[in-house]
Design a protein around this motif. Structure first.
Motif, short mmCIF file in Angstrom:
data_model
loop_
_atom_site.label_atom_id
_atom_site.label_comp_id
_atom_site.label_asym_id
_atom_site.label_seq_id
_atom_site.Cartn_x
_atom_site.Cartn_y
_atom_site.Cartn_z
N ALA A 58 48.33 -95.92 35.77
CA ALA A 58 48.58 -95.33 34.45
C ALA A 58 48.84 -93.83 34.59
CB ALA A 58 47.41 -95.58 33.53
N ASP A 59 48.10 -93.17 35.45
CA ASP A 59 48.28 -91.74 35.70
C ASP A 59 49.66 -91.49 36.29
OD1 ASP A 59 47.58 -89.03 35.89
OD2 ASP A 59 46.87 -89.30 37.95
N LEU A 60 50.08 -92.34 37.21
CA LEU A 60 51.40 -92.21 37.83
C LEU A 60 52.51 -92.42 36.79
CD1 LEU A 60 53.39 -92.12 40.23
CD2 LEU A 60 52.96 -94.56 40.55
N VAL A 61 52.36 -93.44 35.96
CA VAL A 61 53.38 -93.71 34.93
C VAL A 61 53.49 -92.54 33.97
CG1 VAL A 61 53.96 -95.18 32.96
CG2 VAL A 61 53.24 -96.22 35.10
N ASP A 62 52.35 -91.96 33.60
CA ASP A 62 52.39 -90.79 32.73
C ASP A 62 53.15 -89.64 33.39
OD1 ASP A 62 51.20 -91.71 30.45
OD2 ASP A 62 49.20 -90.94 30.90
N ALA A 63 52.92 -89.44 34.69
CA ALA A 63 53.62 -88.38 35.41
C ALA A 63 55.12 -88.63 35.43
CB ALA A 63 53.09 -88.28 36.84
N LEU A 64 55.52 -89.88 35.59
CA LEU A 64 56.94 -90.22 35.57
C LEU A 64 57.54 -90.04 34.18
CD1 LEU A 64 57.33 -93.38 37.85
CD2 LEU A 64 58.11 -91.04 38.29
N ARG A 65 56.76 -90.39 33.17
CA ARG A 65 57.24 -90.21 31.80
C ARG A 65 57.43 -88.73 31.48
NH1 ARG A 65 56.51 -94.34 28.08
NH2 ARG A 65 55.69 -92.95 26.47
N ILE A 66 56.49 -87.89 31.91
CA ILE A 66 56.63 -86.45 31.72
C ILE A 66 57.89 -85.95 32.43
CG2 ILE A 66 55.63 -84.21 32.34
CD1 ILE A 66 52.86 -85.54 31.90
N ARG A 67 58.07 -86.41 33.65
CA ARG A 67 59.26 -85.99 34.41
C ARG A 67 60.54 -86.43 33.70
NH1 ARG A 67 61.06 -87.41 40.62
NH2 ARG A 67 59.92 -85.56 41.16
N TYR A 108 65.77 -94.10 30.89
CA TYR A 108 65.73 -94.00 29.43
C TYR A 108 64.61 -94.89 28.87
CZ TYR A 108 67.30 -93.95 24.60
OH TYR A 108 67.34 -93.81 23.23
N ALA A 109 64.51 -96.09 29.41
CA ALA A 109 63.46 -97.01 28.95
C ALA A 109 62.07 -96.42 29.20
CB ALA A 109 63.59 -98.36 29.64
N LEU A 110 61.94 -95.66 30.27
CA LEU A 110 60.64 -95.06 30.60
C LEU A 110 60.22 -94.05 29.54
CD1 LEU A 110 58.51 -95.12 32.84
CD2 LEU A 110 59.74 -93.27 33.97
N LEU A 111 61.19 -93.48 28.80
CA LEU A 111 60.85 -92.54 27.73
C LEU A 111 60.09 -93.23 26.61
CD1 LEU A 111 64.26 -90.65 27.39
CD2 LEU A 111 62.24 -89.85 28.60
N TYR A 112 60.40 -94.51 26.38
CA TYR A 112 59.88 -95.18 25.20
C TYR A 112 59.08 -96.44 25.48
CZ TYR A 112 63.31 -92.13 23.09
OH TYR A 112 64.02 -91.03 22.72
N SER A 113 59.35 -97.10 26.60
CA SER A 113 58.76 -98.40 26.86
C SER A 113 57.29 -98.28 27.22
CB SER A 113 59.51 -99.10 28.00
OG SER A 113 58.85 -100.30 28.35
N ASP A 114 56.53 -99.31 26.89
CA ASP A 114 55.13 -99.40 27.29
C ASP A 114 54.97 -100.10 28.64
OD1 ASP A 114 54.12 -98.10 25.11
OD2 ASP A 114 53.85 -99.92 23.93
N GLU A 115 56.09 -100.39 29.31
CA GLU A 115 56.01 -101.11 30.58
C GLU A 115 55.17 -100.33 31.58
OE1 GLU A 115 58.98 -103.05 33.96
OE2 GLU A 115 59.76 -101.63 32.51
N GLY A 116 54.12 -100.96 32.03
CA GLY A 116 53.27 -100.34 33.04
C GLY A 116 52.37 -99.25 32.50
N GLU A 120 46.80 -93.78 26.29
CA GLU A 120 47.42 -93.01 25.23
C GLU A 120 48.11 -91.77 25.82
OE1 GLU A 120 47.64 -93.98 22.03
OE2 GLU A 120 46.66 -95.81 22.73
N ASP A 121 48.98 -91.16 25.03
CA ASP A 121 49.67 -89.97 25.50
C ASP A 121 48.68 -88.88 25.89
OD1 ASP A 121 52.01 -91.23 24.99
OD2 ASP A 121 52.63 -89.94 23.33
N THR A 122 48.89 -88.28 27.05
CA THR A 122 48.12 -87.10 27.43
C THR A 122 48.71 -85.89 26.71
OG1 THR A 122 49.58 -86.64 29.30
CG2 THR A 122 47.67 -88.09 29.69
N ALA A 123 47.98 -84.78 26.73
CA ALA A 123 48.49 -83.56 26.11
C ALA A 123 49.78 -83.11 26.78
CB ALA A 123 47.43 -82.46 26.20
#
Length: 201
Positions: A58-67, A108-116, A120-123
């Protein structure tokens, strides 16, 4: 003799390499392809290395979403800077946003998808989202200040409406629905003109 601790530069470089590997794996095969072992192998490091940088998947996915939001921010910033006329800048924003989804659908899907995604959103993630939307808000505000738009709502609400329209077109394209008579290239100019008209009183 114990190995000296990594410098801040080395830590940043290793984290970037791990994220690069994770992003390639995700864009090729989705979240299931993004195991820590596969990431380590792709990055050319020990299988335990990712655990030193990310607490969980989950931490990794958040980092990818931020990127991904940072990449979106960069693309939109470049588009907005191409013109002095804010309406032309808005048109560039719409095109940059839509074709990002066309060119890199998994990102693009990573911006919005809940996959993986398991949290909740981090700050930091919320800040990255807000910064990307802020570009659209600022250009709309510039258009209003220049008299090019007589806004029916405040710039931030208007930016959400603009974003929703562009996102809807991308989703129709990625979902394979634009096969009944109009292409995304044909629809984008009409969508833009409709959004501009709709934002005005």
């Amino acid at each position: 003799m114990a190995r000296p601790p990594s410098t801040a530069e080395e830590v940043a470089r290793t984290r970037t390499a791990l994220l690069d590997a994770a992003q390639l794996l995700y864009e090729d095969g989705g979240a299931d392809a993004m195991s820590f072992r596969a990431i380590a192998t792709s990055a050319g490091c020990s299988h335990s290395k990712p655990y030193s940088y990310f607490d969980s998947k989950a931490d990794l996915v958040d980092a990818l979403r931020i990127r991904s939001y940072e990449m979106l921010y960069e693309r939109l910033s470049m588009a907005a800077a191409l013109h002095e006329d804010p309406i032309d800048s808005l048109r560039e924003l719409a095109e940059a946003y839509v074709y990002l989804g066309v060119d890199r659908p998994r990102m693009y899907a990573l911006l919005y998808s809940d996959e993986g995604r398991m949290s909740e959103d981090t700050a930091a993630l919320l800040d990255a989202k807000t910064a990307a939307l802020g570009i659209c808000r600022d250009v709309i505000a510039e258009a209003a200040d220049a008299g090019s738009l007589d806004l029916a709502n405040d710039p931030f609400t208007s930016a959400h409406v603009f974003w929703a329209g562009a996102h809807g077109l991308v989703e129709l394209y990625l979902g394979g629905f634009l096969v009944v008579g109009r292409s995304i290239d044909e629809l984008l100019p009409s969508l833009f003109e409709t959004l501009i008209a709709g934002l005005s009183t």
